[in-house]
Design a protein around this motif. Structure first.
Motif, short mmCIF file in Angstrom:
data_model
loop_
_atom_site.label_atom_id
_atom_site.label_comp_id
_atom_site.label_asym_id
_atom_site.label_seq_id
_atom_site.Cartn_x
_atom_site.Cartn_y
_atom_site.Cartn_z
N SER A 160 0.82 -1.22 0.00
CA SER A 160 0.00 0.00 0.00
C SER A 160 0.85 1.27 0.00
O SER A 160 0.40 2.32 -0.47
CB SER A 160 -0.93 0.01 1.22
N LYS A 161 2.06 1.19 0.52
CA LYS A 161 2.96 2.33 0.53
C LYS A 161 4.39 1.82 0.50
O LYS A 161 4.72 0.85 1.17
CB LYS A 161 2.74 3.20 1.77
N GLN A 162 5.24 2.51 -0.27
CA GLN A 162 6.62 2.07 -0.40
C GLN A 162 7.53 3.26 -0.69
O GLN A 162 7.13 4.23 -1.34
CB GLN A 162 6.73 1.04 -1.53
N PHE A 163 8.76 3.20 -0.19
CA PHE A 163 9.76 4.22 -0.47
C PHE A 163 11.13 3.62 -0.20
O PHE A 163 11.25 2.53 0.36
CB PHE A 163 9.54 5.47 0.38
N TYR A 164 12.17 4.33 -0.63
CA TYR A 164 13.52 3.86 -0.34
C TYR A 164 14.38 5.01 0.15
O TYR A 164 14.13 6.19 -0.16
CB TYR A 164 14.16 3.17 -1.54
N ILE A 165 15.42 4.66 0.91
CA ILE A 165 16.37 5.65 1.41
C ILE A 165 17.78 5.11 1.12
O ILE A 165 17.97 3.92 0.89
CB ILE A 165 16.21 5.90 2.93
N LEU A 189 17.02 -5.62 11.01
CA LEU A 189 18.29 -5.59 10.27
C LEU A 189 19.43 -6.00 11.19
O LEU A 189 19.57 -5.49 12.30
CB LEU A 189 18.55 -4.19 9.72
N VAL A 190 20.26 -6.91 10.71
CA VAL A 190 21.47 -7.34 11.43
C VAL A 190 22.67 -7.07 10.53
O VAL A 190 22.64 -7.40 9.34
CB VAL A 190 21.40 -8.83 11.79
N VAL A 191 23.71 -6.48 11.09
CA VAL A 191 24.92 -6.16 10.33
C VAL A 191 26.13 -6.79 11.03
O VAL A 191 26.34 -6.59 12.22
CB VAL A 191 25.13 -4.64 10.23
N VAL A 192 26.91 -7.56 10.26
CA VAL A 192 28.11 -8.21 10.80
C VAL A 192 29.27 -8.00 9.84
O VAL A 192 29.09 -7.54 8.71
CB VAL A 192 27.88 -9.72 11.04
N ARG A 193 30.45 -8.39 10.29
CA ARG A 193 31.65 -8.13 9.50
C ARG A 193 32.15 -9.33 8.69
O ARG A 193 32.92 -9.16 7.76
CB ARG A 193 32.78 -7.67 10.43
N ASP A 194 31.74 -10.55 9.06
CA ASP A 194 32.22 -11.70 8.30
C ASP A 194 31.17 -12.80 8.27
O ASP A 194 30.17 -12.75 9.01
CB ASP A 194 33.55 -12.24 8.87
N GLU A 219 20.90 3.78 11.59
CA GLU A 219 20.04 4.71 12.36
C GLU A 219 18.74 5.00 11.62
O GLU A 219 17.66 5.03 12.22
CB GLU A 219 20.80 6.01 12.62
N VAL A 220 18.83 5.20 10.30
CA VAL A 220 17.63 5.47 9.51
C VAL A 220 16.73 4.24 9.47
O VAL A 220 15.50 4.35 9.59
CB VAL A 220 18.01 5.92 8.08
N VAL A 221 17.32 3.07 9.30
CA VAL A 221 16.54 1.83 9.30
C VAL A 221 15.81 1.66 10.64
O VAL A 221 14.61 1.33 10.67
CB VAL A 221 17.44 0.61 9.03
N LYS A 222 16.51 1.92 11.72
CA LYS A 222 15.89 1.82 13.04
C LYS A 222 14.72 2.80 13.17
O LYS A 222 13.66 2.46 13.73
CB LYS A 222 16.94 2.12 14.12
N TYR A 223 14.88 4.01 12.66
CA TYR A 223 13.83 5.03 12.72
C TYR A 223 12.56 4.55 12.02
O TYR A 223 11.45 4.65 12.58
CB TYR A 223 14.34 6.33 12.09
N TYR A 224 12.69 4.03 10.80
CA TYR A 224 11.51 3.61 10.06
C TYR A 224 10.93 2.30 10.58
O TYR A 224 9.72 2.07 10.46
CB TYR A 224 11.83 3.52 8.56
N HIS A 225 11.76 1.48 11.20
CA HIS A 225 11.20 0.31 11.88
C HIS A 225 10.29 0.75 13.02
O HIS A 225 9.21 0.18 13.23
CB HIS A 225 12.33 -0.58 12.41
N HIS A 226 10.72 1.76 13.76
CA HIS A 226 9.89 2.28 14.86
C HIS A 226 8.60 2.90 14.34
O HIS A 226 7.61 2.97 15.07
CB HIS A 226 10.68 3.30 15.67
N LYS A 227 8.59 3.35 13.10
CA LYS A 227 7.40 3.91 12.47
C LYS A 227 6.46 2.82 11.96
O LYS A 227 5.36 3.12 11.47
CB LYS A 227 7.79 4.82 11.30
N GLY A 228 6.90 1.56 12.07
CA GLY A 228 6.05 0.44 11.67
C GLY A 228 6.23 -0.06 10.25
O GLY A 228 5.45 -0.88 9.78
N TYR A 229 7.26 0.41 9.56
CA TYR A 229 7.50 -0.04 8.20
C TYR A 229 8.31 -1.34 8.19
O TYR A 229 9.15 -1.58 9.07
CB TYR A 229 8.26 1.02 7.41
#
Length: 262
Positions: free
Chosen positions: A83-88, A135-140, A98-108
């Protein structure tokens, strides 16, 4: 269904040296629930924006996005329920998280993560088939294996993996349109073909392919019913383009688009 003439013209002009060791990958399936598809390609994200906005107005949603030398490619599909979509996009991983965390808190829900020319891009949406993402971020890759095991034990499903610039990103979801999952890490095309054939015999579907750090990450899953699927790999873009168009004519739709270097 179409691939823009602009893309064909651009690729013919690209220096052959830049593309010599590069290849493209697409996973295609029938009975996916997707309907009409198209691919938009531009050299920069800024150039892509207006065409994507136009496609959104026409009822398309982004179902995958990838970057190859000098080119961003976006798969847009109808029949997604979005119903709604966007990208950053952000250049620094810290700012991206930080941006991903923000939009997760917004319910996206986080649909897809891609890296190209140093930019981390995330696609967010409401109303799609994936909900409750993380989202999970790792180095290897060894850390990635640990995170996959931990999150699967918590009942989460792996929906996206990206490897670039010294990072592995993984997107997990509480809700997705599949159930049991498995994955494999292989180093060459022969091993890739063998593990796909093996999992197909075991009733798995090919969910996605990712190439990074000189190896393939192959993700499998099971649906309530088996579906017909295939994948194409080519180091010749014109041939790759033709293969996709042929499968579109046969009723297949792109499930995953990826790229890598030999």
């Amino acid at each position: 269904m179409k691939i823009s003439h602009y893309l064909l013209t651009l690729l013919l002009l690209l220096p052959s040296i830049a593309m010599a060791d590069f290849f493209w990958v697409a996973v295609l399936a029938k009975e996916s629930g997707l309907k009409e598809q198209t691919i938009l390609s531009k050299t920069t994200l800024n150039h892509l924006r207006s065409d994507v906005k136009k496609a959104w107005k026409e009822g398309y949603s982004i179902t995958d996005i990838s970057h190859s030398p000098r080119l961003w490619s976006v798969v847009l599909s109808k029949g997604t329920g979005v119903s709604k979509q966007f990208y950053i996009h952000r250049r620094l991983m810290r700012e991206f998280q930080e941006v991903v965390k923000y939009y997760h808190h917004k319910g996206y829900a986080l649909r897809n993560v891609e890296n190209g020319v140093g930019e981390w891009l995330a696609v967010f949406e409401h109303g799609g088939v994936v909900e409750g993402t993380k989202l999970v971020v790792v180095r290897d890759v060894e850390q990635l294996k640990i995170e996959i095991k931990k999150h699967q034990e918590q009942g989460l499903l792996l929906v996206d993996v990206e490897a670039a610039v010294g990072y592995w990103t993984a997107v997990f979801a509480k809700k997705a349109p599949f159930k049991e999952q498995n994955y494999a890490l292989v180093e060459d095309k022969e091993a890739l073909e063998e593990t796909i054939a093996k999992h197909w015999k075991e009733g798995y579907s090919l969910q996605s392919l990712e190439y990074g750090n000189n190896q393939w990450f192959v993700l499998f899953c099971k649906y309530d019913t088996l579906r017909k699927e295939t994948y194409v790999v080519s180091d010749k873009y014109i041939r790759f383009q033709k293969l996709i168009q042929d499968y579109w004519q046969k009723g297949y739709h792109i499930i995953d688009l990826a790229e890598g270097r030999k």
